[in-house]
Write a protein that holds these residues in place. Structure first.
Motif, PDB file in Angstrom:
ATOM      1  N   ASP A 271       0.841  -1.204   0.000  1.00  0.00           N
ATOM      2  CA  ASP A 271       0.000   0.000   0.000  1.00  0.00           C
ATOM      3  C   ASP A 271       0.876   1.253   0.000  1.00  0.00           C
ATOM      4  O   ASP A 271       1.564   1.540   0.985  1.00  0.00           O
ATOM      5  CB  ASP A 271      -0.912  -0.050   1.239  1.00  0.00           C
ATOM      6  CG  ASP A 271      -1.855   1.142   1.291  1.00  0.00           C
ATOM      7  OD1 ASP A 271      -1.777   1.988   0.372  1.00  0.00           O
ATOM      8  OD2 ASP A 271      -2.645   1.222   2.247  1.00  0.00           O
ATOM      9  N   PRO A 272       0.860   2.046  -1.089  1.00  0.00           N
ATOM     10  CA  PRO A 272       1.740   3.218  -1.147  1.00  0.00           C
ATOM     11  C   PRO A 272       1.351   4.295  -0.135  1.00  0.00           C
ATOM     12  O   PRO A 272       2.179   5.129   0.248  1.00  0.00           O
ATOM     13  CB  PRO A 272       1.562   3.723  -2.587  1.00  0.00           C
ATOM     14  CG  PRO A 272       0.308   3.107  -3.088  1.00  0.00           C
ATOM     15  CD  PRO A 272       0.068   1.881  -2.294  1.00  0.00           C
ATOM     16  N   ASP A 273       0.095   4.259   0.340  1.00  0.00           N
ATOM     17  CA  ASP A 273      -0.349   5.294   1.290  1.00  0.00           C
ATOM     18  C   ASP A 273      -0.081   4.924   2.743  1.00  0.00           C
ATOM     19  O   ASP A 273      -0.336   5.716   3.648  1.00  0.00           O
ATOM     20  CB  ASP A 273      -1.862   5.538   1.125  1.00  0.00           C
ATOM     21  CG  ASP A 273      -2.170   6.018  -0.283  1.00  0.00           C
ATOM     22  OD1 ASP A 273      -1.307   6.712  -0.858  1.00  0.00           O
ATOM     23  OD2 ASP A 273      -3.240   5.652  -0.805  1.00  0.00           O
ATOM     24  N   ALA A 274       0.376   3.706   2.963  1.00  0.00           N
ATOM     25  CA  ALA A 274       0.571   3.271   4.358  1.00  0.00           C
ATOM     26  C   ALA A 274       1.749   4.018   4.984  1.00  0.00           C
ATOM     27  O   ALA A 274       2.753   4.271   4.315  1.00  0.00           O
ATOM     28  CB  ALA A 274       0.815   1.768   4.395  1.00  0.00           C
ATOM     29  N   ASP A 275       1.602   4.349   6.275  1.00  0.00           N
ATOM     30  CA  ASP A 275       2.677   5.055   6.987  1.00  0.00           C
ATOM     31  C   ASP A 275       3.569   3.999   7.655  1.00  0.00           C
ATOM     32  O   ASP A 275       3.146   3.329   8.593  1.00  0.00           O
ATOM     33  CB  ASP A 275       2.050   5.974   8.037  1.00  0.00           C
ATOM     34  CG  ASP A 275       3.113   6.636   8.904  1.00  0.00           C
ATOM     35  OD1 ASP A 275       4.313   6.417   8.637  1.00  0.00           O
ATOM     36  OD2 ASP A 275       2.738   7.351   9.853  1.00  0.00           O
ATOM     37  N   PRO A 276       4.790   3.839   7.171  1.00  0.00           N
ATOM     38  CA  PRO A 276       5.646   2.776   7.736  1.00  0.00           C
ATOM     39  C   PRO A 276       6.016   3.002   9.194  1.00  0.00           C
ATOM     40  O   PRO A 276       6.431   2.079   9.893  1.00  0.00           O
ATOM     41  CB  PRO A 276       6.898   2.826   6.840  1.00  0.00           C
ATOM     42  CG  PRO A 276       6.875   4.156   6.179  1.00  0.00           C
ATOM     43  CD  PRO A 276       5.463   4.624   6.132  1.00  0.00           C
ATOM     44  N   PHE A 277       5.855   4.252   9.697  1.00  0.00           N
ATOM     45  CA  PHE A 277       6.244   4.534  11.096  1.00  0.00           C
ATOM     46  C   PHE A 277       5.039   4.608  12.036  1.00  0.00           C
ATOM     47  O   PHE A 277       5.174   4.978  13.198  1.00  0.00           O
ATOM     48  CB  PHE A 277       7.038   5.853  11.159  1.00  0.00           C
ATOM     49  CG  PHE A 277       8.259   5.821  10.277  1.00  0.00           C
ATOM     50  CD1 PHE A 277       9.337   5.005  10.586  1.00  0.00           C
ATOM     51  CD2 PHE A 277       8.301   6.569   9.102  1.00  0.00           C
ATOM     52  CE1 PHE A 277      10.440   4.952   9.758  1.00  0.00           C
ATOM     53  CE2 PHE A 277       9.403   6.518   8.276  1.00  0.00           C
ATOM     54  CZ  PHE A 277      10.485   5.713   8.600  1.00  0.00           C
ATOM     55  N   ALA A 278       3.846   4.289  11.480  1.00  0.00           N
ATOM     56  CA  ALA A 278       2.637   4.373  12.320  1.00  0.00           C
ATOM     57  C   ALA A 278       2.733   3.383  13.478  1.00  0.00           C
ATOM     58  O   ALA A 278       3.301   2.294  13.340  1.00  0.00           O
ATOM     59  CB  ALA A 278       1.404   4.057  11.470  1.00  0.00           C
ATOM     60  N   ALA A 279       2.191   3.786  14.630  1.00  0.00           N
ATOM     61  CA  ALA A 279       2.206   2.891  15.801  1.00  0.00           C
ATOM     62  C   ALA A 279       1.295   1.701  15.506  1.00  0.00           C
ATOM     63  O   ALA A 279       0.279   1.861  14.813  1.00  0.00           O
ATOM     64  CB  ALA A 279       1.697   3.649  17.025  1.00  0.00           C
TER      65      ALA A 279
END
Ligand code: SF4
Ligand code: SF4
Length: 441
Positions: A271-279
């Motif tokens: 998913d290009p919109d996913a935040d890789p640093f999200a908790a």
């Protein structure tokens, strides 16, 4: 004293059915040790499969000789046991041939039962010869030594004895009817047992009654004993084939299940919109689920039901390319091992007030070796061949999943391939940038 036989009969019936109920409870508890799985979909198709495969035995006749004889034994055994209903009622009420009031229908039924009994005897003898004289390959594989061999023969002996007792009982009864003995109403036709009558010709009336009563009692006590033997035997399939075919796999055979957690992970990566640093979401902080299966409790309950349903016929093993080419793998052994381990776990629980106390053993390595697991080509031939919709491959895949995902213990060739897929997007050891180099060669 007049009612003594009825009381003894009622006690035998209660004890026999009571033990059977206890075994069914144990069986159900053991199967429920498996993980939950949703098999509530497409009920009409499931009923259809059960009617076709378990009742209609459509997969048995793929091998016509064994299939036809199996149908004879199955139909014969089931139909003849309708007579057990009369025996039970006679035993409890102190009557004799209670259903004889049905007149010509009764005569027809008894005659049919006798013909079926004879066919069962013939089929059982042929089965015995195939197992013990001709020694058909699939019956003499290594996993069939010891108890499985004894069990296979024992079932044949029990069926032979029960059918012989049934015919002996009828022959003595027929002779007593001819003599006009008290209580022996003229009822039934005896197309087979009439040929046993000459053997009883010299017996007095009291001796004939002794023969008839002995055969009657041994027949019903034998059936009750057989009912309780089922739990310890491969013959459990006569009951479990029905639920097992109902809960069998409906998806295309080659379609494997994906682990939901892994699927989600991959989706997130793509998913290009996913935040890789999200908790991580709150759920993600829970203890991660174990991947794959190293013991029976890691399998789902349908797989455990499969294990108890296995008839040990070996059709899967005889179709297995790995087994045919001399590898250690036998899909039948996978099912037998799963059942043996499940039984061991069940006994452990019985000895520890219903709680499983770790015994330092597991299905992997203690029962099923890694060599067996990695010999599988995942071709599905075993699943296709099974006459009762058992899926040995699903257990193999779950155990491999455990080895790969929990232990990183895949064979080197597979590890190389998986690293290549991870790094290069293909199983080959070449950089993605070099993929088109062949054009210039
Ligand atoms: S799927 Fe595996 S176990 Fe089943 S027949 Fe093919 S190689 Fe044998
Ligand atoms: S898994 Fe099926 S084919 Fe294989 S031995 Fe058991 S019943 Fe027979």
């Amino acid at each position: 004293m007049e009612y003594l036989p009825n009381i003894v009969f009622a006690i035998a019936l209660i004890v026999g059915i009571g033990f059977f109920a206890r075994n069914v409870k144990k069986l159900s508890r053991n199967i429920k040790l498996g993980k939950d799985v949703d098999v509530s979909d497409n009920k009409p198709q499931r009923w259809k499969n059960m009617a076709k495969i378990a009742l209609g035995q459509t997969k048995m006749v793929v091998r016509p000789i064994a299939g036809l004889m199996h149908i004879i034994v199955y139909v014969g055994f089931i139909i003849i046991n309708i007579e057990v209903l009369e025996i039970i009622l006679d035993g409890l009420l102190g009557t004799h041939r209670l259903f004889s009031q049905l007149g010509s229908l009764y005569n027809f039924l008894i005659g049919s039962f006798e013909i079926l009994a004879l066919l069962v005897i013939v089929a059982v003898i042929v089965f015995w010869i195939r197992r013990n004289i001709i020694r058909i390959q699939r019956f003499i594989k290594p996993e069939m030594k010891g108890w499985p061999k004894t069990d296979g023969n024992m079932i044949l002996y029990i069926e032979l004895v029960l059918m012989t007792l049934f015919l002996t009982m009828n022959a003595a009864d027929f002779q007593l009817q001819q003599l006009g003995a008290d209580h022996y109403v003229e009822a039934g036709t005896f197309p087979v047992s009439q040929f046993i009558v000459p053997l009883l010709d010299s017996l007095s009336e009291s001796s004939l009654i002794l023969v008839e009563r002995s055969a009657w009692w041994l027949h019903i006590l034998g059936i009750l004993a057989f009912l309780n033997y089922l739990y310890y035997s491969k013959h459990l399939h006569i009951l479990l084939a029905f639920p097992n075919t109902y809960y069998g796999k409906l998806k295309p055979q080659g379609q494997f299940n994906n682990l939901e957690s892994v699927t989600n992970e991959v989706k997130l990566m793509m998913d290009p919109d996913a935040d890789p640093f999200a908790a991580p979401a709150e759920d993600d902080t829970a203890e991660p689920e174990k991947f794959g299966a190293s013991d029976v409790m890691d399998l789902n309950w349908v797989q455990l039901l499969n294990a108890y349903t296995c008839t040990e016929c070996g059709r899967c093993t005889s179709e297995c390319p790995a087994n045919q080419t001399g590898k250690k793998l036998s899909p039948r052994k996978i099912m037998m091992d799963t059942r043996d381990r499940l039984e061991e776990v069940g006994k452990n629980m019985d000895a520890n007030k219903g709680e499983f106390v770790p015994d330092g053993k597991q299905l992997l390595d203690d029962y099923i070796s890694r060599e067996e697991l990695w010999a599988c080509t995942t071709c599905n031939a075993c699943v296709q061949a099974c006459p009762v919709s058992i899926d040995p491959l699903s257990i193999i895949v779950e155990m491999r999943r455990y080895l790969v995902m929990e232990q990183s213990a895949a064979p080197t060739e597979l590890n190389n391939m998986m690293s290549n897929i991870e790094n290069n997007g293909a199983p080959w050891p070449y950089n993605q940038m070099d993929r088109l180099n062949w054009v210039n060669e």
